[in-house]
Design an enzyme around this catalytic site. Structure first.
Site, PDB file in Angstrom:
ATOM      1  N   GLY A  48       0.864  -1.178   0.000  1.00  0.00           N
ATOM      2  CA  GLY A  48       0.000   0.000   0.000  1.00  0.00           C
ATOM      3  C   GLY A  48       0.893   1.219   0.000  1.00  0.00           C
ATOM      4  N   GLU A  49       0.595   2.171   0.823  1.00  0.00           N
ATOM      5  CA  GLU A  49       1.410   3.379   0.921  1.00  0.00           C
ATOM      6  C   GLU A  49       1.949   3.451   2.345  1.00  0.00           C
ATOM      7  OE1 GLU A  49       2.039   4.635  -2.231  1.00  0.00           O
ATOM      8  OE2 GLU A  49       3.350   5.760  -0.926  1.00  0.00           O
ATOM      9  N   SER A  50       3.256   3.242   2.492  1.00  0.00           N
ATOM     10  CA  SER A  50       3.829   3.146   3.841  1.00  0.00           C
ATOM     11  C   SER A  50       3.647   4.436   4.651  1.00  0.00           C
ATOM     12  CB  SER A  50       5.313   2.795   3.749  1.00  0.00           C
ATOM     13  OG  SER A  50       5.984   3.705   2.913  1.00  0.00           O
ATOM     14  N   CYS A  80       6.275  -5.245   0.557  1.00  0.00           N
ATOM     15  CA  CYS A  80       6.350  -3.944  -0.103  1.00  0.00           C
ATOM     16  C   CYS A  80       6.258  -2.787   0.911  1.00  0.00           C
ATOM     17  CB  CYS A  80       5.270  -3.880  -1.167  1.00  0.00           C
ATOM     18  SG  CYS A  80       5.660  -2.747  -2.481  1.00  0.00           S
ATOM     19  N   ARG A 106      13.067   3.574  -0.786  1.00  0.00           N
ATOM     20  CA  ARG A 106      11.659   3.721  -1.158  1.00  0.00           C
ATOM     21  C   ARG A 106      11.534   4.331  -2.543  1.00  0.00           C
ATOM     22  NH1 ARG A 106       7.727   7.918   0.415  1.00  0.00           N
ATOM     23  NH2 ARG A 106       5.734   6.914   0.061  1.00  0.00           N
ATOM     24  N   ILE A 133       5.441  -3.601  -7.492  1.00  0.00           N
ATOM     25  CA  ILE A 133       4.596  -2.439  -7.796  1.00  0.00           C
ATOM     26  C   ILE A 133       5.124  -1.231  -7.036  1.00  0.00           C
ATOM     27  CG2 ILE A 133       2.249  -1.486  -7.759  1.00  0.00           C
ATOM     28  CD1 ILE A 133       1.275  -4.448  -7.601  1.00  0.00           C
ATOM     29  N   ARG A 134       5.730  -0.321  -7.743  1.00  0.00           N
ATOM     30  CA  ARG A 134       6.376   0.840  -7.112  1.00  0.00           C
ATOM     31  C   ARG A 134       7.137   0.388  -5.860  1.00  0.00           C
ATOM     32  NH1 ARG A 134       3.147   5.284  -5.482  1.00  0.00           N
ATOM     33  NH2 ARG A 134       5.073   6.418  -5.713  1.00  0.00           N
ATOM     34  N   HIS A 169       5.120  -9.044  -4.330  1.00  0.00           N
ATOM     35  CA  HIS A 169       3.779  -9.387  -3.833  1.00  0.00           C
ATOM     36  C   HIS A 169       3.371 -10.805  -4.200  1.00  0.00           C
ATOM     37  CE1 HIS A 169       2.431  -5.225  -2.855  1.00  0.00           C
ATOM     38  NE2 HIS A 169       3.265  -4.881  -3.826  1.00  0.00           N
ATOM     39  N   GLU A 171       1.135 -12.458  -2.874  1.00  0.00           N
ATOM     40  CA  GLU A 171      -0.331 -12.554  -2.717  1.00  0.00           C
ATOM     41  C   GLU A 171      -1.058 -12.175  -4.006  1.00  0.00           C
ATOM     42  OE1 GLU A 171       1.551 -10.193  -1.621  1.00  0.00           O
ATOM     43  OE2 GLU A 171       0.534  -8.261  -1.790  1.00  0.00           O
TER      44      GLU A 171
HETATM   45  N1  GLN Z   1       5.624   2.896  -2.909  1.00  0.00           N
HETATM   46  C1  GLN Z   1       4.901   2.400  -1.775  1.00  0.00           C
HETATM   47  C2  GLN Z   1       5.381   3.033  -0.481  1.00  0.00           C
HETATM   48  O1  GLN Z   1       6.252   3.822  -0.502  1.00  0.00           O
HETATM   49  C3  GLN Z   1       4.997   0.907  -1.680  1.00  0.00           C
HETATM   50  C4  GLN Z   1       4.275   0.292  -2.845  1.00  0.00           C
HETATM   51  C5  GLN Z   1       3.557  -0.978  -2.527  1.00  0.00           C
HETATM   52  O2  GLN Z   1       3.345  -1.333  -1.372  1.00  0.00           O
HETATM   53  N2  GLN Z   1       3.078  -1.635  -3.555  1.00  0.00           N
HETATM   54  O3  GLN Z   1       4.870   2.752   0.556  1.00  0.00           O
END
Ligand code: GLN
Length: 190
Positions: A48-50, A80, A106, A133-134, A169, A171
């Site tokens: 997600g977005e940390s 991630c 990151r 993913i990113r 990921h 999952e």
């Molecule tokens: N770029 C996200 C972050 O900085 C991590 C991306 C992800 O969890 N798929 O948290």
């Protein structure tokens, strides 16, 4: 039966639930502080977005509790953004739980290159399909942390005692082996 708490404030938590159900483990969602009082054999921190997750965790007064549980040996698997939450050093972001001897970079691949898929060997698992993913990667491990997989010379999976992290990921794939490895860690810890 093992009961795994899945942090469900934001991000890709539902896919972890599906994976755990396929492996016959029970799970519950952690959405607020009182959920942390439920019996828990292991914990998953999803992608997600940390930054967002870190802010929500501290606003909900969960950050300190989770850190204490992990330091006391609660098995945890971070994917991630979850990896970023566990890292003691974060390049390009803030330290959140800071329980694992890794330096995470990151969004370090750049926007496009952070999203790709490949297959690479992971120690104790074999060749695994990896979706990024990113994604962050691990710049360095030290102390008790050990690298478990690398892609293009960058560390993408690591373990330290009861803490497991992947920059990718599993999952989001059909491959259950990384989650199975985590459940084995949970079983040994309890
Ligand atoms: N770029 C996200 C972050 O900085 C991590 C991306 C992800 O969890 N798929 O948290």
């Amino acid at each position: 039966m093992m009961r795994i708490g899945i942090l469900a404030l934001q991000g890709a938590f539902a896919e972890h639930e599906t994976m755990l159900h396929r492996l016959g483990a029970e799970c519950f969602e952690i959405r607020q502080k009182r959920d942390l009082a439920l019996p828990m054999d292991g914990l998953i921190l999803p992608g997600g977005e940390s930054t967002v997750m870190g802010k929500l965790l501290s606003a909900l007064d969960c950050l300190t509790w989770l850190r204490t549980y992990i330091q006391q040996g609660l098995p945890v698997y971070g994917t991630c953004a979850g990896l970023l939450l566990l890292a003691k050093h974060v390049q390009g972001g803030a330290v959140q739980l800071g329980t694992m001897d890794i330096t995470a970079a990151r969004n370090a691949y750049g926007r496009q290159l952070g999203s790709f898929s490949t297959t690479a060997p992971m120690e104790g698992v074999g060749d695994v399909p990896m979706i990024f993913i990113r994604a962050p990667y691990i710049q360095a491990t030290w102390g008790e942390a050990q690298a478990l997989a690398t892609v293009d010379g960058r560390i993408v999976a690591a373990r330290q005692g009861n803490q497991l992290v992947t920059a990718f990921h599993p999952e989001l794939t059909e491959d259950t082996r990384v989650h199975r490895l985590f459940l084995e860690m949970v079983q040994k810890a309890n």
